[in-house]
Design an enzyme around this catalytic site. Structure first.
Site, PDB file in Angstrom:
ATOM      1  N   GLY A 193       0.836  -1.202   0.000  1.00  0.00           N
ATOM      2  CA  GLY A 193       0.000   0.000   0.000  1.00  0.00           C
ATOM      3  C   GLY A 193       0.869   1.249   0.000  1.00  0.00           C
ATOM      4  N   ASP A 239       0.283  -8.693   1.114  1.00  0.00           N
ATOM      5  CA  ASP A 239      -0.687  -7.721   0.616  1.00  0.00           C
ATOM      6  C   ASP A 239      -1.554  -8.429  -0.431  1.00  0.00           C
ATOM      7  OD1 ASP A 239      -0.443  -4.260   0.380  1.00  0.00           O
ATOM      8  OD2 ASP A 239      -1.897  -5.385  -0.816  1.00  0.00           O
ATOM      9  N   LEU A 269      -0.656  -3.036   8.972  1.00  0.00           N
ATOM     10  CA  LEU A 269      -1.218  -1.901   8.232  1.00  0.00           C
ATOM     11  C   LEU A 269      -2.403  -2.315   7.362  1.00  0.00           C
ATOM     12  CD1 LEU A 269       1.595  -0.785   9.064  1.00  0.00           C
ATOM     13  CD2 LEU A 269       1.778   0.249   6.828  1.00  0.00           C
ATOM     14  N   TYR A 310     -16.140   2.447  10.174  1.00  0.00           N
ATOM     15  CA  TYR A 310     -14.679   2.438  10.056  1.00  0.00           C
ATOM     16  C   TYR A 310     -14.049   2.784  11.403  1.00  0.00           C
ATOM     17  CZ  TYR A 310      -9.994   3.761   8.474  1.00  0.00           C
ATOM     18  OH  TYR A 310      -8.635   3.874   8.321  1.00  0.00           O
TER      19      TYR A 310
END
Ligand code: UDP
Length: 325
Positions: free
Chosen positions: A10, A31, A76, A149
């Protein structure tokens, strides 16, 4: 040191990978390329100390092996970007909650340190700026998707802190404030890449609402420097830290003007109602400013890159390759 970065392809993860490689670490990335991209890690692929696995963190056997090999896990991988969150709420909640559950469970089995990246979204509608880590989180109703979120990331924080309290797992929570820089795409709603692209293409800059809402923007290398510092400092374990830039609070309307000036753009500025930009009843945060005293006291942090330079670097990123526009 061997570091595992979930979400390492990312925007933020790829910058963190770069920084860790520079300091001599071995870096493993996992990822699924849902919002990351191979292009982000292209320049790292040739390095002997860099390894990547294209897979979701939901694949537990794969994740387990990677966690086993690491000394520290930078977690992350998450659903990010307000647009993405409003459009895919199920994926947001599941990725953020179940993904973190898996990372913490596996890290705990092998007693590996976890640095959890959280977000200033968790402060929600609180109006007690600057936000302190021990301040209240103020959420809107569950009928308004945006708050899922913030709540999903708050659950992640609770879980990480619970692992620390109950099982003595070394964890650190970093609450990131509007991190920006090269490689961030405008696709998921982030304001600076959107404005820069619009300015360079001569399209109107789309300011949501009346543009009086404010933000403070932090350059990505300032953030990764602090993630590394927090991962190394024993005093950070079991704690939550704001990571941001408190030097310049700017309204989104002023930001649009500033982007136009830096990009020498003649674009118009267009006010777009929130319900048109996102969805009916969308609620935004009016002000968002970090209190950085806790972080400063521990690491001596000072944000190095300020807004004009941030904008210049993002403009240079987009102008250096027209396919990015
Ligand atoms: N925003 C805007 N125009 C855009 C994208 C975002 O006016 O094209 C606004 C957005 O509504 C918010 C602010 O800019 O008030 C920052 O948005 P972003 O998604 O970058 O981050 P947030 O702070 O909402 O997480």
């Amino acid at each position: 040191m061997k570091a595992l970065i979930t979400g390492g392809a990312g925007f933020l993860g790829s910058h963190l990978a770069e920084r860790l490689l520079e300091k001599g670490d071995e870096v493993h990335v996992i990822d699924d390329l849902s919002t990351g991209s191979i292009e982000n890690i292209e320049s790292l692929k040739g390095r002997a100390a860099f390894h990547y696995t294209i897979e979701t963190i939901m694949n537990e056997p794969v994740l387990a092996e990677l966690v086993d090999r690491a000394d520290v896990v930078f977690h992350l991988a998450a659903a990010v970007g307000v647009r993405l969150i409003v459009e895919s709420p199920v994926n947001t909640i599941e990725t953020n909650v179940h993904g973190t559950e898996k990372v913490l469970k596996l890290a705990n089995k092998k007693r590996k340190k976890v640095v959890l990246t959280s977000t200033s979204e968790v402060y929600g509608k609180a109006d007690t700026v600057p936000f302190r880590e021990d301040g209240d989180l103020v959420m809107g109703p569950t009928s308004k998707g945006r708050w899922s979120y913030a709540c999903s990331k708050a659950i992640d924080e609770f879980l990480a802190l619970a692992y620390h309290k109950e099982k003595r797992l070394p964890i650190v929570v970093a609450r990131l404030f509007n991190t920006v820089g090269p490689r961030q795409t405008g696709r998921y709603g982030m304001v600076i890449p959107n404005f820069v692209k619009q300015a360079l293409l001569g399209h109107p800059l789309t300011v949501h609402g009346d543009g009086t809402q404010t933000r403070c923007f932090t350059y990505v290398t300032d953030v990764v420097g602090q993630l590394v510092a927090l991962s190394e400092d024993p005093g950070a374990v079991g704690e939550v830290f704001n990571v941001g830039n408190d030097r310049e609070e700017i309204t989104i309307l002023q930001l649009a003007e500033r982007v136009k000036t830096r990009a020498s753009s003649e674009s118009a500025i267009e006010l777009v109602p929130y319900e048109k930009a996102y969805e009916e009843g969308f609620e935004d945060m009016q002000r968002r400013v970090p209190d950085l005293s806790k972080l400063r006291a521990l690491t001596g942090y000072e944000p190095r890159v300020q807004l004009d330079e941030i904008l210049d670097r993002v403009i240079a990123y987009f102008t250096s390759d027209a396919t990015r526009l």
